[in-house]
Design an enzyme around this catalytic site. Structure first.
Site, PDB file in Angstrom:
ATOM      1  N   SER A  85     -45.194 -13.565 -28.475  1.00  0.00           N
ATOM      2  CA  SER A  85     -44.140 -13.809 -27.370  1.00  0.00           C
ATOM      3  C   SER A  85     -44.432 -14.940 -26.495  1.00  0.00           C
ATOM      4  O   SER A  85     -45.608 -15.163 -26.294  1.00  0.00           O
ATOM      5  CB  SER A  85     -43.892 -12.735 -26.699  1.00  0.00           C
ATOM      6  OG  SER A  85     -42.738 -12.989 -25.563  1.00  0.00           O
ATOM      7  N   TYR A 107     -46.731  -5.157 -21.651  1.00  0.00           N
ATOM      8  CA  TYR A 107     -46.263  -6.172 -22.938  1.00  0.00           C
ATOM      9  C   TYR A 107     -46.887  -7.478 -22.832  1.00  0.00           C
ATOM     10  O   TYR A 107     -47.626  -7.975 -23.652  1.00  0.00           O
ATOM     11  CB  TYR A 107     -44.795  -6.119 -22.392  1.00  0.00           C
ATOM     12  CG  TYR A 107     -43.937  -7.128 -23.814  1.00  0.00           C
ATOM     13  CD1 TYR A 107     -43.617  -6.536 -24.779  1.00  0.00           C
ATOM     14  CD2 TYR A 107     -43.686  -8.440 -23.834  1.00  0.00           C
ATOM     15  CE1 TYR A 107     -42.780  -7.000 -25.709  1.00  0.00           C
ATOM     16  CE2 TYR A 107     -43.179  -9.059 -24.487  1.00  0.00           C
ATOM     17  CZ  TYR A 107     -42.618  -8.486 -25.624  1.00  0.00           C
ATOM     18  OH  TYR A 107     -41.923  -8.919 -26.571  1.00  0.00           O
TER      19      TYR A 107
HETATM   20  P1  NAD Z   1     -36.273  -4.289 -32.004  1.00  0.00           P
HETATM   21  O1  NAD Z   1     -36.348  -3.298 -31.194  1.00  0.00           O
HETATM   22  O2  NAD Z   1     -35.035  -4.810 -32.404  1.00  0.00           O
HETATM   23  O3  NAD Z   1     -36.905  -4.035 -33.230  1.00  0.00           O
HETATM   24  C1  NAD Z   1     -38.301  -3.260 -33.394  1.00  0.00           C
HETATM   25  C2  NAD Z   1     -38.582  -2.989 -34.621  1.00  0.00           C
HETATM   26  O4  NAD Z   1     -40.002  -2.223 -34.847  1.00  0.00           O
HETATM   27  C3  NAD Z   1     -37.583  -1.820 -35.309  1.00  0.00           C
HETATM   28  O5  NAD Z   1     -37.591  -2.187 -36.712  1.00  0.00           O
HETATM   29  C4  NAD Z   1     -38.312  -0.451 -34.892  1.00  0.00           C
HETATM   30  O6  NAD Z   1     -37.912   0.642 -35.718  1.00  0.00           O
HETATM   31  C5  NAD Z   1     -39.783  -0.921 -35.065  1.00  0.00           C
HETATM   32  N1  NAD Z   1     -40.858  -0.230 -34.457  1.00  0.00           N
HETATM   33  C6  NAD Z   1     -40.833   0.036 -33.138  1.00  0.00           C
HETATM   34  N2  NAD Z   1     -41.772   0.943 -32.777  1.00  0.00           N
HETATM   35  C7  NAD Z   1     -42.554   1.343 -34.003  1.00  0.00           C
HETATM   36  C8  NAD Z   1     -43.470   1.983 -34.515  1.00  0.00           C
HETATM   37  N3  NAD Z   1     -44.282   2.648 -33.665  1.00  0.00           N
HETATM   38  N4  NAD Z   1     -44.013   1.876 -35.784  1.00  0.00           N
HETATM   39  C9  NAD Z   1     -43.228   1.092 -36.660  1.00  0.00           C
HETATM   40  N5  NAD Z   1     -42.251   0.448 -36.282  1.00  0.00           N
HETATM   41  C10 NAD Z   1     -41.747   0.416 -34.979  1.00  0.00           C
HETATM   42  O7  NAD Z   1     -37.131  -5.471 -31.371  1.00  0.00           O
HETATM   43  P2  NAD Z   1     -37.240  -6.904 -31.624  1.00  0.00           P
HETATM   44  O8  NAD Z   1     -36.580  -7.642 -30.364  1.00  0.00           O
HETATM   45  O9  NAD Z   1     -36.797  -7.453 -33.106  1.00  0.00           O
HETATM   46  O10 NAD Z   1     -38.781  -7.242 -31.420  1.00  0.00           O
HETATM   47  C11 NAD Z   1     -39.631  -7.668 -32.768  1.00  0.00           C
HETATM   48  C12 NAD Z   1     -40.835  -8.193 -32.329  1.00  0.00           C
HETATM   49  O11 NAD Z   1     -40.614  -9.342 -31.654  1.00  0.00           O
HETATM   50  C13 NAD Z   1     -41.394  -7.403 -31.079  1.00  0.00           C
HETATM   51  O12 NAD Z   1     -43.215  -7.466 -31.201  1.00  0.00           O
HETATM   52  C14 NAD Z   1     -41.156  -8.260 -29.638  1.00  0.00           C
HETATM   53  O13 NAD Z   1     -42.187  -8.049 -28.934  1.00  0.00           O
HETATM   54  C15 NAD Z   1     -41.229  -9.569 -30.331  1.00  0.00           C
HETATM   55  N6  NAD Z   1     -40.382 -10.506 -29.307  1.00  0.00           N
HETATM   56  C16 NAD Z   1     -39.016 -10.181 -29.214  1.00  0.00           C
HETATM   57  C17 NAD Z   1     -38.086 -11.069 -28.433  1.00  0.00           C
HETATM   58  C18 NAD Z   1     -36.686 -10.801 -28.000  1.00  0.00           C
HETATM   59  O14 NAD Z   1     -36.394 -11.649 -27.154  1.00  0.00           O
HETATM   60  N7  NAD Z   1     -36.352  -9.874 -28.716  1.00  0.00           N
HETATM   61  C19 NAD Z   1     -39.091 -12.180 -27.751  1.00  0.00           C
HETATM   62  C20 NAD Z   1     -40.421 -12.431 -27.844  1.00  0.00           C
HETATM   63  C21 NAD Z   1     -41.050 -11.659 -28.915  1.00  0.00           C
END
Ligand code: NAD
Length: 256
Positions: free
Chosen positions: A139, A152
């Site tokens: 991120s 985080y």
């Molecule tokens: P999201 O909540 O849409 O998806 C998260 C996914 O992880 C889901 O499929 C959920 O079932 C799974 N998950 C959660 N806990 C889990 C566990 N204990 N075991 C197995 N699976 C698990 O989130 P997202 O926004 O798609 O985020 C995905 C990644 O991208 C994360 O690492 C997040 O930190 C990173 N990220 C997101 C953003 C953003 O703006 N959305 C920005 C930078 C980085």
């Protein structure tokens, strides 16, 4: 680029960014092992549309034993993992002195320690086959901080550090390890933060605009499919000398 014959494991791919990446890899011909919570059958059907083989393992990646079971499943059913995308992640927003200890432990386990466990389990097979790609979804918060996100930000800085070490330890092989640093992507993880702002009486559209305007100069969200395309590039031969990098895709967030 064709990834036909390769198998990709994407953690946390039943939603958001992970699903976008899984779709990109399947479109390029890779077999995909999905992971994450929720309605796996619907997600499997969506990813299967491109004709590749798709499986799902429900491992909770906060538990190293369940991660090991997921790799055993991938070995048994798909002959191992060629492309590992460490994507599963959660968020909790609170100041350090109010941060629930249980949330700190969960974020470190899911967002950071799981990356170590998946990587240590994936590397022997990749080395044996003489090719592999590890992409860690870090991120912008792996490079800068924001208030309220102690666990985080600490976890994502850790992911970038781990990426550098794995990039160095694999530097003379055909295995690469890199991190991607997205800015805001409109997924359930971010929608919750918009909803929390709107709960204080702000119009939801305004809350979304304010969230972008504070950090992301483009005032537009990065999309899961753009992240899928970047993962495909990192899997390509053109990216074979991209090693240990932390690649921003953030609408200008980190240029400030
Ligand atoms: P999201 O909540 O849409 O998806 C998260 C996914 O992880 C889901 O499929 C959920 O079932 C799974 N998950 C959660 N806990 C889990 C566990 N204990 N075991 C197995 N699976 C698990 O989130 P997202 O926004 O798609 O985020 C995905 C990644 O991208 C994360 O690492 C997040 O930190 C990173 N990220 C997101 C953003 C953003 O703006 N959305 C920005 C930078 C980085």
């Amino acid at each position: 680029m064709s990834l036909k014959g390769k198998t990709a494991l994407v953690t946390g791919s039943t939603s958001g960014i992970g699903l976008g990446i899984a779709l990109g890899l399947a479109r390029a011909g890779a077999n995909v092992v999905l992971n994450g919570f929720g309605d796996a059958a619907a997600v499997i059907a969506e990813v299967e549309q491109f004709g590749a083989r798709v499986g799902h393992h429900p491992a909770d990646v906060s538990d190293p034993a369940q991660i090991a079971e997921m790799f055993a499943y991938a070995e048994r059913e798909f002959g191992g993992v060629d492309i590992l995308v460490n994507n599963a992640g959660i968020q909790h927003v609170a100041s350090v002195e109010d941060f629930p200890v249980e949330r700190w432990d969960a974020i470190i386990a899911i967002n950071l320690s799981s990356v170590f466990h998946s990587t240590r389990l994936a590397l022997p097979g990749m080395r044996a086959k003489g090719w592999g790609r590890i992409v860690n979804i870090a991120s912008v918060h792996g490079q800068v901080g924001s208030v309220g996100k102690a666990a985080y930000v600490a976890a994502k800085h850790g992911v970038i550090g781990l990426t550098k070490v794995v990039g160095l330890e694999t530097a003379t092989s055909n295995v690469t390890c890199n991190a991607i640093c997205p800015g805001w992507v409109l997924t359930p993880l971010v929608q919750k933060q918009i909803d929390d702002r709107a709960a204080s009486g702000v119009d939801p559209q305004q809350a979304q605009h304010d969230l972008l305007a504070e950090k992301q100069p483009s005032l537009e969200f990065v999309t899961p499919s753009q992240l899928g395309e970047l993962v495909l590039f990192l899997c390509s031969e053109a990216a074979s000398q991209v090693r240990g990098a932390a690649w921003n895709i953030d609408g200008g967030w980190l240029a400030q």
